[in-house]
Design a protein around this motif. Structure first.
Motif, PDB file in Angstrom:
ATOM      1  N   PRO A   1     -20.566 -10.946  24.134  1.00  0.00           N
ATOM      2  CA  PRO A   1     -20.109  -9.907  25.076  1.00  0.00           C
ATOM      3  C   PRO A   1     -19.372  -8.782  24.372  1.00  0.00           C
ATOM      4  O   PRO A   1     -18.895  -8.946  23.248  1.00  0.00           O
ATOM      5  CB  PRO A   1     -19.151 -10.677  25.998  1.00  0.00           C
ATOM      6  N   GLU A   2     -19.293  -7.642  25.045  1.00  0.00           N
ATOM      7  CA  GLU A   2     -18.532  -6.525  24.461  1.00  0.00           C
ATOM      8  C   GLU A   2     -17.057  -6.922  24.390  1.00  0.00           C
ATOM      9  O   GLU A   2     -16.614  -7.785  25.140  1.00  0.00           O
ATOM     10  CB  GLU A   2     -18.743  -5.225  25.263  1.00  0.00           C
ATOM     11  N   ASP A   3     -16.345  -6.276  23.467  1.00  0.00           N
ATOM     12  CA  ASP A   3     -14.971  -6.721  23.255  1.00  0.00           C
ATOM     13  C   ASP A   3     -13.967  -5.606  23.473  1.00  0.00           C
ATOM     14  O   ASP A   3     -13.045  -5.418  22.697  1.00  0.00           O
ATOM     15  CB  ASP A   3     -14.794  -7.348  21.871  1.00  0.00           C
TER      16      ASP A   3
ATOM     17  N   ASN B   1     -13.030 -27.791  23.353  1.00  0.00           N
ATOM     18  CA  ASN B   1     -12.153 -28.037  24.519  1.00  0.00           C
ATOM     19  C   ASN B   1     -11.027 -27.003  24.629  1.00  0.00           C
ATOM     20  O   ASN B   1     -10.151 -27.128  25.471  1.00  0.00           O
ATOM     21  CB  ASN B   1     -11.561 -29.463  24.475  1.00  0.00           C
ATOM     22  N   GLY B   2     -11.041 -26.018  23.736  1.00  0.00           N
ATOM     23  CA  GLY B   2     -10.067 -24.929  23.837  1.00  0.00           C
ATOM     24  C   GLY B   2      -8.684 -25.277  23.315  1.00  0.00           C
ATOM     25  O   GLY B   2      -7.720 -24.565  23.608  1.00  0.00           O
ATOM     26  N   CYS B   3      -8.561 -26.340  22.489  1.00  0.00           N
ATOM     27  CA  CYS B   3      -7.226 -26.731  21.991  1.00  0.00           C
ATOM     28  C   CYS B   3      -6.664 -25.696  21.026  1.00  0.00           C
ATOM     29  O   CYS B   3      -5.453 -25.556  20.897  1.00  0.00           O
ATOM     30  CB  CYS B   3      -7.270 -28.111  21.327  1.00  0.00           C
ATOM     31  N   GLY B   4      -7.532 -24.987  20.322  1.00  0.00           N
ATOM     32  CA  GLY B   4      -7.080 -23.900  19.444  1.00  0.00           C
ATOM     33  C   GLY B   4      -6.556 -24.353  18.088  1.00  0.00           C
ATOM     34  O   GLY B   4      -6.016 -23.534  17.341  1.00  0.00           O
TER      35      GLY B   4
ATOM     36  N   LEU C   1     -12.333  -9.075  12.928  1.00  0.00           N
ATOM     37  CA  LEU C   1     -13.171 -10.189  13.384  1.00  0.00           C
ATOM     38  C   LEU C   1     -12.499 -10.841  14.587  1.00  0.00           C
ATOM     39  O   LEU C   1     -11.274 -10.817  14.710  1.00  0.00           O
ATOM     40  CB  LEU C   1     -13.311 -11.242  12.272  1.00  0.00           C
ATOM     41  N   GLY C   2     -13.281 -11.439  15.459  1.00  0.00           N
ATOM     42  CA  GLY C   2     -12.689 -12.086  16.624  1.00  0.00           C
ATOM     43  C   GLY C   2     -13.730 -12.899  17.362  1.00  0.00           C
ATOM     44  O   GLY C   2     -14.885 -13.017  16.921  1.00  0.00           O
ATOM     45  N   ALA C   3     -13.335 -13.436  18.500  1.00  0.00           N
ATOM     46  CA  ALA C   3     -14.230 -14.299  19.274  1.00  0.00           C
ATOM     47  C   ALA C   3     -15.501 -13.562  19.693  1.00  0.00           C
ATOM     48  O   ALA C   3     -16.553 -14.182  19.865  1.00  0.00           O
ATOM     49  CB  ALA C   3     -13.491 -14.825  20.500  1.00  0.00           C
ATOM     50  N   SER C   4     -15.396 -12.242  19.857  1.00  0.00           N
ATOM     51  CA  SER C   4     -16.570 -11.468  20.260  1.00  0.00           C
ATOM     52  C   SER C   4     -16.996 -10.459  19.196  1.00  0.00           C
ATOM     53  O   SER C   4     -17.762  -9.537  19.470  1.00  0.00           O
ATOM     54  CB  SER C   4     -16.293 -10.748  21.588  1.00  0.00           C
ATOM     55  N   THR C   5     -16.489 -10.605  17.992  1.00  0.00           N
ATOM     56  CA  THR C   5     -16.921  -9.785  16.847  1.00  0.00           C
ATOM     57  C   THR C   5     -17.101 -10.720  15.655  1.00  0.00           C
ATOM     58  O   THR C   5     -16.145 -11.028  14.954  1.00  0.00           O
ATOM     59  CB  THR C   5     -15.872  -8.690  16.513  1.00  0.00           C
TER      60      THR C   5
ATOM     61  N   PRO D   1     -10.019 -15.258  25.514  1.00  0.00           N
ATOM     62  CA  PRO D   1      -8.843 -15.347  26.387  1.00  0.00           C
ATOM     63  C   PRO D   1      -9.120 -16.039  27.727  1.00  0.00           C
ATOM     64  O   PRO D   1      -8.292 -16.785  28.220  1.00  0.00           O
ATOM     65  CB  PRO D   1      -8.458 -13.887  26.626  1.00  0.00           C
ATOM     66  N   HIS D   2     -10.302 -15.840  28.318  1.00  0.00           N
ATOM     67  CA  HIS D   2     -10.497 -16.347  29.680  1.00  0.00           C
ATOM     68  C   HIS D   2     -10.668 -17.863  29.761  1.00  0.00           C
ATOM     69  O   HIS D   2     -10.359 -18.455  30.794  1.00  0.00           O
ATOM     70  CB  HIS D   2     -11.644 -15.632  30.379  1.00  0.00           C
TER      71      HIS D   2
END
Ligand code: SF4
Ligand code: SF4
Length: 281
Positions: free
Chosen positions: A32-34, A133-136, A49-53, A151-152
Motif C-alpha cells: 500500500p501507499e505510505d 502475531n504483531g509482537c514486534g 525503509l518501512g513496513a510499506s517501503t 500501525p493498524h
C-alpha cells in the motif's frame, strides 16, 4: 538450504535515483501507499525503509566534503552521480537503493516466537504476514532498523527478495526494473567476485573512496545477503559502520541466568536443610 544462496549487489556508483526499483517493488508485492507526504527538504519523499517501503532509494544531498572525488566517466559504467552534481562541483548527490540485508545471522529471525520469520531455501529471510502475531520483537532486534510494524494491525513487513518470483526462476522485481544495473541479483559468491572487480575498476579510474559494505562473511552479522558498493563512509548513507547481530550475547546471558538460578536454588536448599536439622534437635 537446498538451493544456491542468492543475493543483491547494489552498486550505488551507477544509481541515477529514478526510483524505478521502489515502484517495481510496490507494484509486484502489492504494497500500500505510505502517506504520499512531501518532505519539502529533498527530492526523496519516501524517506526511509518501512513496513510499506521495502526498497528505499536514499538521496544524500550535501556539499561535497573536501577531498572527495567527483565521479569521473568510467568505461563500461555510467556517469550517473556526477550528472547530479552541480557543474561547479560544490554539491554532491549520492544515491543508494537500500533494502533488507538478508543477514547471514539474522537477529529478527532469532527472536520471532511464531516462526513468521524464516530462512528460505535460497538463503534469504522472509516474514509471513499470515503468521505474524504483531509482537514486534523483531523490530529492535534488527541492527539496520529495516523491519517495521504496520500501525493498524501491528504486523511486521519487509523485503522478501520477491520469494514468489525466485520460486518461479525469476529475478526480484527491483533488479529487473533497474535501468542501470545498480541492483544486481544472482548467486552471492558470484556477486562478491563481481563487486571486488568493480571496486578495483573505480580505484583505477580515480575514485579511491569506493568500498564494499556488507560483503564480508567475517563481519558482525556474518555478511549480508544484500551488500553495497558505497562512495563514502557507511554513516553518510545512514548505515551502521559496524553492525553486530543483536542476539549475539543471548546464549551467554542465558548461561549466566541459569548459573544464578542454580546458585539461588542451592542457597534455598541449604537454608531448608539447616532449618529442618535445627527443628529436629
Ligand atoms: S536486515 Fe534486519 S530485517 Fe533484514 S534479515 Fe537482517 S536483521 Fe532481519
Ligand atoms: S532503479 Fe536502479 S538506478 Fe533507479 S533508483 Fe533504483 S537502483 Fe537507482
Amino acid at each position: 538450504m537446498s538451493e544456491e544462496r542468492v543475493g543483491f549487489f547494489t552498486d550505488t556508483s551507477v544509481c541515477i535515483g529514478c526510483k524505478a526499483c521502489e515502484v517495481a517493488c510496490k507494484e509486484w508485492n502489492a504494497i500500500p501507499e505510505d502517506g504520499l507526504s512531501l518532505t519539502a527538504m529533498s527530492y526523496d519523499n519516501t524517506q526511509a525503509l518501512g513496513a510499506s517501503t521495502w526498497r528505499h532509494v536514499a538521496f544524500i544531498e550535501q556539499p561535497r566534503p573536501d577531498g572527495r572525488t567527483q565521479l569521473p566517466v568510467v568505461e563500461g559504467g555510467s556517469t550517473a552521480q556526477e550528472t547530479a552534481v552541480g557543474g561547479d562541483g560544490e554539491l554532491r548527490w549520492l544515491m543508494s537503493s537500500d533494502v533488507c540485508k538478508h543477514c547471514t545471522h539474522a537477529a529478527c529471525l532469532d527472536v520471532c516466537p511464531t516462526g513468521s520469520l524464516f530462512r528460505t531455501e535460497f538463503g534469504t529471510v522472509v516474514v509471513q504476514e499470515d503468521i505474524c502475531n504483531g509482537c514486534g520483537y523483531c523490530v529492535p532486534a534488527c541492527p539496520y532498523g529495516v523491519i517495521e510494524q504496520r500501525p493498524h494491525d501491528g504486523r511486521a513487513f519487509k523485503c522478501t527478495m520477491c520469494y514468489d518470483r525466485l520460486g518461479a526462476g525469476q529475478e526480484p522485481a527491483c533488479a529487473k526494473a533497474c535501468p542501470t544495473e545498480s541492483i544486481q541479483f544472482g548467486p552471492l559468491d558470484e556477486l562478491r567476485e563481481r563487486a571486488a572487480l568493480r571496486v578495483d575498476q573505480l580505484h583505477e579510474a580515480g575514485v579511491p573512496e569506493a568500498r564494499l559494505y556488507g560483503h564480508d562473511p567475517d563481519d558482525g552479522v556474518g555478511g549480508d545477503g544484500a551488500f553495497f558498493l558505497l562512495l563514502d563512509e557507511p554513516e553518510v548513507y545512514g548505515l551502521p559502520p559496524d553492525p553486530v547481530v543483536t542476539t549475539r550475547d543471548l546464549p551467554a546471558m542465558w548461561k549466566h541466568a541459569g548459573a544464578a538460578a542454580l546458585s539461588l536454588l542451592g542457597g534455598v536448599a541449604a537454608c531448608f536443610v539447616a532449618t529442618t536439622g535445627r527443628g529436629r534437635r
